[in-house]
Design a protein around this motif. Structure first.
Motif, PDB file in Angstrom:
ATOM      1  N   PRO A   1       0.817  -1.225   0.244  1.00 31.74           N
ATOM      2  CA  PRO A   1      -0.028   0.173  -0.130  1.00 31.74           C
ATOM      3  C   PRO A   1       0.844   1.299  -0.015  1.00 31.74           C
ATOM      4  O   PRO A   1       0.444   2.293  -0.559  1.00 31.74           O
ATOM      5  N   LEU A   2       2.152   1.237   0.510  1.00 29.87           N
ATOM      6  CA  LEU A   2       2.884   2.429   0.492  1.00 29.87           C
ATOM      7  C   LEU A   2       3.864   2.483  -0.746  1.00 29.87           C
ATOM      8  O   LEU A   2       3.813   3.877  -1.405  1.00 29.87           O
ATOM      9  N   TYR A   3       4.068   1.498  -1.274  1.00 26.00           N
ATOM     10  CA  TYR A   3       5.126   1.613  -2.304  1.00 26.00           C
ATOM     11  C   TYR A   3       4.994   0.876  -3.537  1.00 26.00           C
ATOM     12  O   TYR A   3       5.606   1.089  -4.685  1.00 26.00           O
ATOM     13  N   GLY A   4       3.661   0.122  -3.579  1.00 22.79           N
ATOM     14  CA  GLY A   4       3.540  -0.583  -4.783  1.00 22.79           C
ATOM     15  C   GLY A   4       2.422   0.004  -5.718  1.00 22.79           C
ATOM     16  O   GLY A   4       1.933  -0.661  -6.678  1.00 22.79           O
ATOM     17  N   SER A   5       2.174   1.354  -5.956  1.00 25.44           N
ATOM     18  CA  SER A   5       1.292   2.128  -6.679  1.00 25.44           C
ATOM     19  C   SER A   5       1.906   3.066  -7.744  1.00 25.44           C
ATOM     20  O   SER A   5       1.309   3.829  -8.150  1.00 25.44           O
TER      21      SER A   5
ATOM     22  N   SER B   1       5.944  -1.374 -10.664  1.00 22.70           N
ATOM     23  CA  SER B   1       5.069  -2.182  -9.797  1.00 22.70           C
ATOM     24  C   SER B   1       5.676  -3.044  -8.940  1.00 22.70           C
ATOM     25  O   SER B   1       6.999  -3.200  -8.905  1.00 22.70           O
ATOM     26  N   THR B   2       5.053  -3.757  -7.851  1.00 26.89           N
ATOM     27  CA  THR B   2       5.575  -4.590  -7.032  1.00 26.89           C
ATOM     28  C   THR B   2       6.078  -5.782  -7.757  1.00 26.89           C
ATOM     29  O   THR B   2       7.167  -6.206  -7.319  1.00 26.89           O
ATOM     30  N   ASP B   3       5.410  -6.373  -8.622  1.00 23.14           N
ATOM     31  CA  ASP B   3       5.914  -7.681  -9.573  1.00 23.14           C
ATOM     32  C   ASP B   3       7.383  -6.896 -10.239  1.00 23.14           C
ATOM     33  O   ASP B   3       8.304  -7.764 -10.111  1.00 23.14           O
TER      34      ASP B   3
END
Length: 592
Positions: free
Chosen positions: A567-571, A576-578
């Motif tokens: 929620p903090l860094y994946g947007s 992306s997180t992936d």
């Protein structure tokens, strides 16, 4: 005459505070029977009952190891404004008044717990931009609503919702109502956190006036090496599913696991009925409330944030620019994207009309070098370098300094088309560990950090001002952007963050002191870098543990080793997180 007297009486009444307003001035002590585990021994591990936490908050707490508080960067961290009232220390409240008008400009709140002073501004001033520095106490404004003081607080650091590992993010806001009844002061608080809460968390605290004045009001803290055998850079934590202490609370008080794990549903009377009726999901747990990934509010405006006497940071959607001004001219660290150049120049003009002399690039990315050409041509070098020819060459533009790998990335071999125009290329490069510069009465170190985001990253340290510009080695809006093809690595990022922590020295209680300008996001200090370093290190440890089990990249992605941080860094749109997990995987499995 009668009309004059009426007008005069109205003016006098307007100058007198409303009779309903209370005088909160005084010294108070906590009523320890309220939430006693919070105030003295500390809440039990795994006790999240009655708290509207998100799945990410729960995952963060389940991985939290109290040994992390033995790290030097954590030893002197204090509780943030919402939670500090639950400490054991006394509270002092007083007013500050304008010397000329005697109007109340601020209400001060001093906490004996951690020796923190909080200012509640009563003069109508606005809250600063989101990119301003966050502190433990935040930025508070207040107003009277009848006999109730209502306070709104923003700009708080990451802290605790409960000090058993449940986090409160740096995007949380706080609304408080202070009400006095005789010698009893009641505080009602409402925390809104888009990252770690699914609903507002509402609590009350009561304090009683202290008439003895016999308590200790100071809390000195000096960090030391508490565990000398611990490897440098290690961050204590539990790998998912290995924290054996989470069951202790449930086994002691005999509450169902679905209640112990918390969530908004556990706040309401209907929850007991749901348990009795067996309303559960297929996994056996009461259906959790889910939230969308938190987005950092952005705007197109470039904000000018004062950092130190002659240091400013320009923050905007295209990244950050550090500005140093002085009698010799202007020096910039990075230049944002090319389309932002006009607004960057307009922002610089608000600070100084001096000539631009130097641009330092922390890396080759277009969000750091895109404005090089447009900004460089508005300035001029301090002097012509060796081989530059006539001194008139000095008027051709400001000097651009970067590591040699940056020039390689921005240019191209003979006969090939470069990605950036030649006017944007560095005019001065270095290939060692550092490059030193003395400008505007200040020593400036450009420190190369190999194999981090890329192979050409640098940290810029303004030694007299005690300010560090990190470039994208440290950002607040995304996971680390690791470019494997350009020599980046996950361990290089961790090494860079630890290097910043080695340089930084906080002023008091892990706040202030060395100030840090990230590549993207708000102004920071050491505590903010420590939280980010912890996150990257924990994710590395998890992926390494999965690799030891023989898990594939697809299996690691499915396991979501960065879950509580998404929620903090994946947007971030372009990272992306992936993508981060894949880059980390390739970095950790790459053969040298």
């Amino acid at each position: 005459m009668r009309r004059v007297l009426v007008l005069l009486s109205q003016a006098l009444l307007a100058a007198v505070p409303a009779l309903a307003q209370q005088d909160l001035t005084g010294e108070y002590i906590s009523m320890f029977h309220e939430d006693q585990p919070e105030r003295i021994p500390g809440p039990a591990l795994g006790d999240y009952l009655g708290l509207p936490i998100s799945d990410a908050a729960r995952a963060y707490a389940e991985a939290w190891d109290a040994s992390r508080m033995t790290l030097k960067e954590h030893q002197c961290m204090v509780h943030v404004a919402p939670y500090i009232f639950r400490g054991p220390g006394p509270v002092r409240i007083w007013q500050e008044k304008d010397q000329e008008t005697q109007e109340v400009t601020a209400i001060k709140i001093y906490h004996g717990t951690y020796q923190q002073t909080r200012t509640v501004w009563m003069d109508g001033r606005p809250h600063p931009p989101e990119s301003a520095l966050h502190t433990w106490m935040g930025f508070s404004t207040g107003k009277w609503e009848g006999d109730t003081l209502t306070v709104y607080t923003t700009h708080m650091k990451q802290g605790w919702l409960r000090r058993n590992g449940l986090p409160e993010s740096d995007r949380a806001t706080l609304t408080e109502h202070f009400i006095k009844h005789g010698d009893i002061l009641t505080r009602m608080s409402m925390i809104t956190d888009p990252v770690y809460l699914t609903e507002p968390l509402v609590k009350t605290d009561d304090f009683i006036r202290n008439t003895h004045l016999d308590v200790n009001w100071i809390w000195p803290c000096e960090p030391v090496e508490e565990v000398v055998t611990r490897a440098k850079g290690a961050v204590p934590h539990y790998l998912p599913g290995t924290n054996a202490f989470l069951k202790e609370f449930q086994e002691t008080v005999h509450v169902p696991e679905t209640a112990q794990r918390g969530g908004a549903q556990t706040m309401y009377p209907e929850f007991k009925t749901m348990l009795v009726a067996g309303v559960r999901t297929a996994s056996g747990a009461v259906q959790p409330v889910r939230i969308q990934q938190s987005q950092i509010a952005t705007d197109s405006e470039i904000h000018v944030i004062p950092v130190r006497e002659n240091i400013y940071v320009l923050t905007g959607p295209g990244g950050n620019v550090t500005v140093q001004v002085g009698r010799q001219g202007i020096l910039l660290v990075d230049t944002m994207s090319g389309e932002s150049s006009g607004r960057v120049l307009a922002a610089i003009a608000k600070i100084s009309s001096a000539s631009l002399r130097y641009i330092i690039n922390t890396q080759s990315g277009p969000d750091h070098t895109g404005g090089n050409a447009a900004l460089r041509k508005t300035g001029r070098m301090v002097f012509a370098g060796p081989g530059a020819g006539a001194l008139t060459d000095a008027a051709e533009g400001a000097a651009i300094i970067a590591h040699g790998e940056v020039l390689k990335r921005m240019s191209a071999p003979t006969g090939q088309q470069s990605l950036m125009p030649a006017a944007a290329w560095p005019t001065e490069t270095f290939f060692g560990d550092e490059h030193d510069l003395y400008f505007n009465g200040e020593s400036i170190q450009i420190l190369h950090q190999p194999s981090a985001n890329t192979d050409g990253d640098s940290i810029v340290y303004f030694r007299r001002s005690d300010v560090i510009s990190t470039g994208d080695l440290f950002v607040l809006n995304s996971f680390p952007m690791i470019d494997i093809e350009k020599g980046g690595s996950l361990q290089g990022i961790i090494d860079a963050l630890n290097r910043v922590l080695d340089i930084a020295i906080p002023e008091f209680n892990e706040e202030g002191g060395t100030l840090i300008v990230p590549g993207h996001g708000r102004l920071c200090d050491e505590a903010d870098v420590a939280e980010y370093r912890d996150m990257v290190t924990i994710i590395r440890d998890r992926i390494e543990a999965m690799l030891k089990k023989g898990m594939s990249l697809a299996e690691i992605k499915a396991a979501r080793p960065a879950f509580e941080y998404e929620p903090l860094y994946g947007s971030t749109p372009n990272w992306s997180t992936d993508q981060f997990i894949e880059a980390a995987y390739k970095s950790l499995t790459r053969k040298n």
